[in-house]
Write an enzyme that holds these catalytic residues in place. Structure first.
Site, PDB file in Angstrom:
ATOM      1  N   HIS A   1      47.079  46.811  35.961  1.00 24.31           N
ATOM      2  CA  HIS A   1      46.478  46.060  34.857  1.00 24.31           C
ATOM      3  C   HIS A   1      46.272  47.036  33.698  1.00 24.31           C
ATOM      4  O   HIS A   1      45.379  47.884  33.763  1.00 24.31           O
ATOM      5  CB  HIS A   1      45.124  45.475  35.267  1.00 24.31           C
ATOM      6  CG  HIS A   1      45.178  44.577  36.468  1.00 24.31           C
ATOM      7  ND1 HIS A   1      45.174  43.207  36.376  1.00 24.31           N
ATOM      8  CD2 HIS A   1      45.234  44.864  37.796  1.00 24.31           C
ATOM      9  CE1 HIS A   1      45.214  42.682  37.588  1.00 24.31           C
ATOM     10  NE2 HIS A   1      45.253  43.671  38.469  1.00 24.31           N
ATOM     11  N   PHE A   2      47.092  46.925  32.661  1.00 24.70           N
ATOM     12  CA  PHE A   2      47.005  47.874  31.538  1.00 24.70           C
ATOM     13  C   PHE A   2      46.247  47.304  30.335  1.00 24.70           C
ATOM     14  O   PHE A   2      46.148  47.955  29.303  1.00 24.70           O
ATOM     15  CB  PHE A   2      48.405  48.342  31.129  1.00 24.70           C
ATOM     16  CG  PHE A   2      48.989  49.396  32.045  1.00 24.70           C
ATOM     17  CD1 PHE A   2      48.233  49.988  33.041  1.00 24.70           C
ATOM     18  CD2 PHE A   2      50.305  49.806  31.908  1.00 24.70           C
ATOM     19  CE1 PHE A   2      48.770  50.961  33.888  1.00 24.70           C
ATOM     20  CE2 PHE A   2      50.854  50.785  32.726  1.00 24.70           C
ATOM     21  CZ  PHE A   2      50.080  51.353  33.724  1.00 24.70           C
TER      22      PHE A   2
ATOM     23  N   LYS B   1      52.191  35.163  38.896  1.00 28.27           N
ATOM     24  CA  LYS B   1      50.974  35.648  39.563  1.00 28.27           C
ATOM     25  C   LYS B   1      49.952  34.515  39.596  1.00 28.27           C
ATOM     26  O   LYS B   1      49.670  33.883  38.588  1.00 28.27           O
ATOM     27  CB  LYS B   1      50.403  36.847  38.806  1.00 28.27           C
ATOM     28  CG  LYS B   1      48.966  37.251  39.180  1.00 28.27           C
ATOM     29  CD  LYS B   1      48.898  37.953  40.518  1.00 28.27           C
ATOM     30  CE  LYS B   1      47.464  38.399  40.853  1.00 28.27           C
ATOM     31  NZ  LYS B   1      46.998  39.532  40.042  1.00 28.27           N
TER      32      LYS B   1
ATOM     33  N   HIS C   1      46.631  36.609  44.440  1.00 24.89           N
ATOM     34  CA  HIS C   1      45.305  37.192  44.678  1.00 24.89           C
ATOM     35  C   HIS C   1      44.573  36.185  45.559  1.00 24.89           C
ATOM     36  O   HIS C   1      44.124  35.139  45.086  1.00 24.89           O
ATOM     37  CB  HIS C   1      44.569  37.404  43.357  1.00 24.89           C
ATOM     38  CG  HIS C   1      43.194  37.981  43.504  1.00 24.89           C
ATOM     39  ND1 HIS C   1      42.766  39.079  42.799  1.00 24.89           N
ATOM     40  CD2 HIS C   1      42.134  37.608  44.269  1.00 24.89           C
ATOM     41  CE1 HIS C   1      41.519  39.362  43.122  1.00 24.89           C
ATOM     42  NE2 HIS C   1      41.104  38.467  44.017  1.00 24.89           N
TER      43      HIS C   1
ATOM     44  N   ASP D   1      46.818  48.542  42.185  1.00 30.15           N
ATOM     45  CA  ASP D   1      45.851  47.631  41.572  1.00 30.15           C
ATOM     46  C   ASP D   1      45.022  48.374  40.526  1.00 30.15           C
ATOM     47  O   ASP D   1      43.805  48.203  40.432  1.00 30.15           O
ATOM     48  CB  ASP D   1      44.950  46.976  42.613  1.00 30.15           C
ATOM     49  CG  ASP D   1      44.164  45.795  42.050  1.00 30.15           C
ATOM     50  OD1 ASP D   1      44.513  45.307  40.953  1.00 30.15           O
ATOM     51  OD2 ASP D   1      43.192  45.361  42.695  1.00 30.15           O
TER      52      ASP D   1
ATOM     53  N   HIS E   1      38.056  49.982  33.717  1.00 26.85           N
ATOM     54  CA  HIS E   1      36.978  49.549  32.833  1.00 26.85           C
ATOM     55  C   HIS E   1      36.315  50.800  32.273  1.00 26.85           C
ATOM     56  O   HIS E   1      36.404  51.885  32.863  1.00 26.85           O
ATOM     57  CB  HIS E   1      35.941  48.709  33.585  1.00 26.85           C
ATOM     58  CG  HIS E   1      36.486  47.460  34.184  1.00 26.85           C
ATOM     59  ND1 HIS E   1      36.766  46.332  33.437  1.00 26.85           N
ATOM     60  CD2 HIS E   1      36.821  47.149  35.466  1.00 26.85           C
ATOM     61  CE1 HIS E   1      37.238  45.388  34.235  1.00 26.85           C
ATOM     62  NE2 HIS E   1      37.286  45.859  35.470  1.00 26.85           N
TER      63      HIS E   1
ATOM     64  N   GLY F   1      36.807  46.659  39.510  1.00 28.04           N
ATOM     65  CA  GLY F   1      38.093  47.297  39.258  1.00 28.04           C
ATOM     66  C   GLY F   1      37.955  48.784  39.098  1.00 28.04           C
ATOM     67  O   GLY F   1      36.919  49.280  38.652  1.00 28.04           O
TER      68      GLY F   1
END
Length: 440
Positions: free
Chosen positions: A61-62, A146, A178, A302, A306, A321
């Site tokens: 997750h970028f 997804k 997920h 994954d 943050h 995360g």
């Protein structure tokens, strides 16, 4: 005598047939010869080093667009290549969500000349775009669809069986899942204890995971649609998935294989908080058991960064995360060094596995004609993960201070040296990944 653009000399090369002490010739960005001698415009001496097929991280997750204070495509991919990753799949829970052809095109445009490694982008499933997913999944540069069955970072959520069936009915490629059961988690929100992140796996318990996995397996079988269940955290799920390999593949993460809740929550607090959660040491040991039974197909980081300020908020106001793309390979090399994992199995999980599961074109092995993607590692290097080495914009890792054995020393993508001994190339030249089942 053959002439190549680049020769990797004197290394231990992991070919599809196993490790070979040989040279690798590369021309026009592809593997051109193994052990054939010859000359080259450039030669890299790999004496004492191991040459692996390029590592593929199929879940990151970028955060771009919309959440760039946490990460962006440039900083995240820079972290990737410093950690030995040559290609990756980026997730759709950005702002706005990546749920349309326009959003995919926007990400591909943002990636051009900014992303250091090769890349593809997932399209997020919603009730609104379900009928269009068959066209969206075939767009160039798209990793597939997804589904978030349980709420996580962002607002992509498809939790109702009827809507899930609609999504699965449109398209043919393998769908990433997920799998956490949203109704159960909603009912259990009272299990969260203010200020106690160790209550996170009590709230998002084993049953929330296994229930969602059972549901999506039944729906996938009814629709005859292949699925890929992400970040498995319970041994029971892997046992169940072992009985459904004809329809389902699955992923485990380095953090769930490395951290145990009994130690992680007291030490890291909210910095150990992620979805699905870090669970107990018994859960971790169970994942290793099924990993060594051959059930998980791939490793994904994954990577879900943050900011320090966000993670420092008291639980449950803190977001879930943790970063991981840069530490994926180092952590797993350390597991190899400590005897938990063979190097061959690691290669299956990080290159051959992703190629097989997702149908990547020309990637995943060191063989003539394939893209010349390699990750060169020093299996004997002893070092410590330090904050100064981390490239993610978030600036932290749960593994800072960890002493490990095994280090990525060079990342070569399509024959181009992108990272060598911690130094990057002069410019980013990552390209969209091609897939056997997509339009290109």
């Amino acid at each position: 005598m053959a002439t190549y653009d680049l020769i990797l000399k004197n290394g231990t090369v992991w070919t599809p047939g196993g490790p070979v002490e040989t040279d690798v010739g590369i021309t026009d960005g592809r593997f051109a010869g193994l052990g054939t001698g010859g000359s080259a415009g450039e030669t890299i001496d790999c004496t004492g080093l191991t040459i692996l097929p390029g590592v593929i991280d199929s879940q990151v997750h970028f955060r771009e667009p919309g959440l760039e204070e946490k990460e962006d495509l440039e900083s995240g991919s820079r972290a990737a290549v410093l950690g030995g990753v040559t290609a990756l799949f980026e997730m759709p829970n950005t702002k706005p969500n990546t749920d349309s052809a326009e959003a995919i095109a926007d990400k591909l445009a943002r990636a051009r000349d900014r992303m250091w490694c090769d890349h593809a982008f997932y399209v997020g499933a919603t009730a609104a775009n379900a009928e269009h997913l068959g066209e969206l999944e075939r767009l160039p540069g798209t990793a597939g669809v997804k589904i978030f069955m349980g709420a996580s970072t962002g607002d992509l959520l498809v939790s109702d069986d009827k809507e899930l069936a609609r999504v699965l009915a449109h398209g043919r490629r393998r769908v990433a899942i997920h799998a956490e059961d949203e109704p159960r988690m909603q009912a259990r929100m009272g299990e969260r204890i203010e200020g106690d992140p160790a209550s996170h796996p009590v709230w998002r318990d084993d049953e929330s995971a296994i229930l969602a996995t059972r549901r999506i397996l039944a729906l996938a079988r009814a629709s005859r649609r292949p699925i890929h269940v992400l970040h498995i955290t319970t041994p029971a799920e892997l046992e169940l998935l072992s009985q459904h390999k004809d329809i389902a593949t699955c992923e485990v993460t380095p953090q769930h294989l490395t951290l145990a809740g009994e130690e992680a929550y007291p030490r890291l607090g909210t910095f150990a908080q992620m979805n699905p959660p870090i669970r107990s040491g018994a859960h971790r040991d169970g994942l290793w058991f099924w990993l060594n039974q051959g059930v998980p197909d791939v490793l994904g980081s994954d990577h879900a960064p943050h900011t320090l300020a966000e993670k420092a908020k008291p639980y449950p106001a803190s977001p879930s995360g943790m970063p991981g793309v840069q530490t994926l390979l180092p952590l797993m090399l350390n597991h190899v060094a400590e005897g938990r994992l063979s190097l061959q199995r690691l290669i299956e999980l990080t290159s051959a596995g992703p190629q097989r599961v997702f149908g990547l074109t020309g990637k995943g092995r060191i063989a003539a004609g394939y893209d010349a993607d390699v990750t060169i590692v020093d299996l004997k290097a002893k070092w410590t993960i330090e904050e100064s080495w981390l490239a993610s914009r978030c600036g932290w890792s749960p593994f800072t201070g960890m002493s490990i054995t095994g280090k990525p020393v060079a990342t070569i993508i399509r024959g181009r040296q992108v990272m060598r001994e911690g130094q990057l190339a002069d410019r980013a030249e990552g390209r969209p990944i091609r897939f056997d089942s997509a339009d290109w």
